[in-house]
Scaffold this motif. Structure first.
Motif, mmCIF file in Angstrom:
data_model
loop_
_atom_site.group_PDB
_atom_site.id
_atom_site.type_symbol
_atom_site.label_atom_id
_atom_site.label_comp_id
_atom_site.label_asym_id
_atom_site.label_seq_id
_atom_site.Cartn_x
_atom_site.Cartn_y
_atom_site.Cartn_z
ATOM 1 N N LEU A 18 1.062 -1.299 -0.090
ATOM 2 C CA LEU A 18 0.269 -0.365 -0.159
ATOM 3 C C LEU A 18 1.002 1.417 -0.066
ATOM 4 O O LEU A 18 0.353 2.460 -0.342
ATOM 5 N N VAL A 19 1.814 1.155 0.693
ATOM 6 C CA VAL A 19 2.643 2.414 1.333
ATOM 7 C C VAL A 19 3.690 2.614 -0.486
ATOM 8 O O VAL A 19 3.452 3.759 -0.940
ATOM 9 N N ARG A 20 4.093 1.868 -0.999
ATOM 10 C CA ARG A 20 5.868 1.789 -1.831
ATOM 11 C C ARG A 20 4.762 1.283 -3.046
ATOM 12 O O ARG A 20 5.947 0.857 -3.944
ATOM 13 N N ASP A 21 4.137 0.896 -2.894
ATOM 14 C CA ASP A 21 3.235 -0.360 -4.054
ATOM 15 C C ASP A 21 4.263 -1.395 -4.344
ATOM 16 O O ASP A 21 4.619 -2.100 -6.012
ATOM 17 N N ASP A 22 4.893 -1.772 -3.766
ATOM 18 C CA ASP A 22 5.903 -2.834 -3.690
ATOM 19 C C ASP A 22 5.026 -4.754 -4.297
ATOM 20 O O ASP A 22 4.238 -5.266 -3.419
ATOM 21 N N ARG A 23 5.445 -4.811 -5.296
ATOM 22 C CA ARG A 23 4.170 -5.966 -5.757
ATOM 23 C C ARG A 23 5.307 -7.180 -5.656
ATOM 24 O O ARG A 23 4.707 -7.904 -5.520
ATOM 25 N N ARG A 24 6.609 -7.430 -5.470
ATOM 26 C CA ARG A 24 7.222 -8.392 -5.206
ATOM 27 C C ARG A 24 7.113 -8.737 -3.605
ATOM 28 O O ARG A 24 6.430 -10.198 -3.240
ATOM 29 N N ALA A 25 6.097 -8.185 -2.875
ATOM 30 C CA ALA A 25 5.008 -7.991 -1.393
ATOM 31 C C ALA A 25 3.845 -8.966 -1.596
ATOM 32 O O ALA A 25 4.127 -9.257 -0.886
ATOM 33 N N PHE A 26 3.322 -8.135 -2.435
ATOM 34 C CA PHE A 26 2.243 -8.608 -3.071
ATOM 35 C C PHE A 26 2.697 -9.783 -3.685
ATOM 36 O O PHE A 26 1.805 -10.952 -2.748
ATOM 37 N N GLY A 27 3.908 -10.591 -4.291
ATOM 38 C CA GLY A 27 3.975 -11.488 -4.431
ATOM 39 C C GLY A 27 4.233 -12.926 -3.775
ATOM 40 O O GLY A 27 3.710 -14.396 -3.955
ATOM 41 N N GLU A 28 4.678 -12.179 -1.964
ATOM 42 C CA GLU A 28 4.811 -13.340 -1.406
ATOM 43 C C GLU A 28 3.813 -13.673 -0.969
ATOM 44 O O GLU A 28 3.665 -14.603 -0.344
ATOM 45 N N LEU A 29 2.692 -12.632 -0.693
ATOM 46 C CA LEU A 29 1.908 -12.852 0.149
ATOM 47 C C LEU A 29 1.048 -14.146 -0.724
ATOM 48 O O LEU A 29 -0.289 -14.487 -1.000
ATOM 49 N N VAL A 30 0.614 -13.602 -2.331
ATOM 50 C CA VAL A 30 -0.008 -14.668 -3.448
ATOM 51 C C VAL A 30 0.958 -15.847 -3.143
ATOM 52 O O VAL A 30 0.571 -17.099 -2.998
ATOM 53 N N ALA A 31 2.048 -16.099 -3.201
ATOM 54 C CA ALA A 31 3.083 -17.547 -2.370
ATOM 55 C C ALA A 31 2.381 -17.788 -0.768
ATOM 56 O O ALA A 31 2.102 -19.249 -1.098
ATOM 57 N N ARG A 32 2.581 -16.835 -0.404
ATOM 58 C CA ARG A 32 1.939 -17.583 0.845
ATOM 59 C C ARG A 32 0.658 -18.275 0.839
ATOM 60 O O ARG A 32 0.461 -18.549 1.671
ATOM 61 N N HIS A 33 -0.299 -17.644 0.801
ATOM 62 C CA HIS A 33 -1.959 -18.473 0.074
ATOM 63 C C HIS A 33 -2.414 -18.884 -0.710
ATOM 64 O O HIS A 33 -3.560 -19.233 -0.288
ATOM 65 N N GLN A 34 -1.409 -19.304 -2.041
ATOM 66 C CA GLN A 34 -1.994 -20.103 -3.083
ATOM 67 C C GLN A 34 -2.673 -21.546 -2.686
ATOM 68 O O GLN A 34 -3.925 -21.499 -3.386
ATOM 69 N N SER A 35 -1.743 -21.788 -1.653
ATOM 70 C CA SER A 35 -2.031 -23.545 -1.662
ATOM 71 C C SER A 35 -3.322 -23.430 -1.794
ATOM 72 O O SER A 35 -4.448 -23.811 -1.711
ATOM 73 N N ALA A 36 -3.596 -22.099 -0.245
ATOM 74 C CA ALA A 36 -4.950 -22.769 0.335
ATOM 75 C C ALA A 36 -6.356 -22.571 -0.831
ATOM 76 O O ALA A 36 -7.042 -22.955 -0.341
ATOM 77 N N VAL A 37 -5.844 -21.114 -1.150
ATOM 78 C CA VAL A 37 -7.153 -20.067 -1.456
ATOM 79 C C VAL A 37 -7.609 -21.481 -3.273
ATOM 80 O O VAL A 37 -8.612 -21.459 -3.532
ATOM 81 N N ARG A 38 -6.736 -22.281 -4.215
ATOM 82 C CA ARG A 38 -6.753 -23.065 -5.091
ATOM 83 C C ARG A 38 -7.213 -24.164 -4.551
ATOM 84 O O ARG A 38 -8.425 -24.786 -4.653
ATOM 85 N N GLY A 39 -6.410 -24.557 -3.008
ATOM 86 C CA GLY A 39 -7.566 -25.734 -2.572
ATOM 87 C C GLY A 39 -8.840 -25.294 -2.082
ATOM 88 O O GLY A 39 -9.450 -26.402 -2.699
ATOM 89 N N LEU A 40 -9.507 -24.586 -1.900
ATOM 90 C CA LEU A 40 -10.693 -23.646 -1.615
ATOM 91 C C LEU A 40 -11.500 -24.407 -2.894
ATOM 92 O O LEU A 40 -12.722 -24.784 -2.750
ATOM 93 N N LEU A 41 -11.002 -23.440 -3.816
ATOM 94 C CA LEU A 41 -11.951 -23.142 -4.566
ATOM 95 C C LEU A 41 -11.858 -24.320 -5.740
ATOM 96 O O LEU A 41 -12.232 -24.871 -6.032
ATOM 97 N N ARG A 42 -10.945 -25.404 -5.934
ATOM 98 C CA ARG A 42 -10.630 -26.626 -6.005
ATOM 99 C C ARG A 42 -11.963 -27.610 -5.675
ATOM 100 O O ARG A 42 -12.649 -28.609 -6.395
ATOM 101 N N ARG A 43 -12.333 -27.487 -4.181
ATOM 102 C CA ARG A 43 -12.989 -28.415 -3.434
ATOM 103 C C ARG A 43 -14.387 -27.576 -3.792
ATOM 104 O O ARG A 43 -15.175 -28.188 -4.279
ATOM 105 N N LEU A 44 -14.586 -26.307 -4.297
ATOM 106 C CA LEU A 44 -15.663 -26.138 -4.448
ATOM 107 C C LEU A 44 -16.174 -26.352 -5.988
ATOM 108 O O LEU A 44 -17.600 -26.106 -5.530
ATOM 109 N N SER A 45 -15.375 -26.243 -6.946
ATOM 110 C CA SER A 45 -15.722 -26.626 -8.152
ATOM 111 C C SER A 45 -15.722 -27.926 -8.737
ATOM 112 O O SER A 45 -15.693 -28.056 -9.576
ATOM 113 N N GLY A 46 -15.791 -29.324 -7.849
ATOM 114 C CA GLY A 46 -15.820 -29.655 -7.993
ATOM 115 C C GLY A 46 -14.436 -30.271 -8.106
ATOM 116 O O GLY A 46 -14.931 -31.894 -9.212
ATOM 117 N N GLY A 47 -13.459 -30.124 -8.132
ATOM 118 C CA GLY A 47 -12.303 -31.054 -8.548
ATOM 119 C C GLY A 47 -11.957 -30.545 -9.629
ATOM 120 O O GLY A 47 -10.505 -30.993 -9.893
#
Length: 183
Positions: A18-47
């Motif tokens: 938010l302060v520095r528009d640091d896209r690497r920081a957002f990339g780290e957030l994505v890397a940290r949470h993408q597995s859980a988000v994808r898992g949730l969506l995979r289960r919701l979308s019937g595999g």
């Protein structure tokens, strides 16, 4: 010997974005949470892995665009789950197709005979999950697969805790009946 620096918290990464528009920081957030988000969506979308990946990409795009709206009252992962569920529900509303089902397995086929029981049970569970209403499926996946409390899942689904508990109870009962019918 100095210990390695601690990984920044989600809050610190969000501040950097938010302060520095640091896209690497957002990339780290994505890397940290993408597995859980994808898992949730995979289960919701019937595999459906391809659909889950598309929905996850849309989830993180919306999260990036709406990051200023994150208030920090809930865990960042819960905020992402809420966006993911909203993306799924909006895609589900736009589709007039039947809920996705895992590929059918023919009872007498050689492939079925070679599959371990655990894989067959998982296939039966995915098929039963796909038959649930989207909100029931989401309530069950959030509370059991993603291990959110009823209160956290209710925040994610933007509904009262009592409604969430009703969704979970109905989903469990429907799954129980369907899985009892499986030979």
């Amino acid at each position: 010997m100095a210990s390695p620096p601690e990984a920044p918290t989600d809050a610190e990464l969000i501040t950097r974005v938010l302060v520095r528009d640091d896209r690497r920081a957002f990339g780290e957030l994505v890397a940290r949470h993408q597995s859980a988000v994808r898992g949730l969506l995979r289960r919701l979308s019937g595999g459906d892995v391809a659909q889950a990946d598309d929905l996850a990409q849309e989830t993180f795009l919306r999260a990036y665009r709406g990051l200023r709206g994150y208030r920090g009252g809930a865990k960042f992962s819960s905020w992402l789950y809420r966006i993911a569920c909203n993306v799924f529900f909006s895609r589900d509303r736009g589709s007039r197709d039947a809920p996705p089902e895992p590929p059918a397995l023919e009872a007498g086929s050689t492939e079925v005979a070679l599959l371990p029981d655990l894989i067959l049970e998982r296939h039966d569970l995915e098929k039963a999950l796909a038959s649930l209403k989207p909100r029931e499926r989401a309530a069950l996946v959030l509370t059991y697969a993603n291990e959110l409390t009823h209160e956290e899942a209710a925040v994610v689904l933007d509904c009262p805790v009592g409604t969430l508990k009703t969704h979970v109870a109905r989903a469990k009962e429907k799954l129980r009946r369907q899985l009892e019918e499986v030979p």
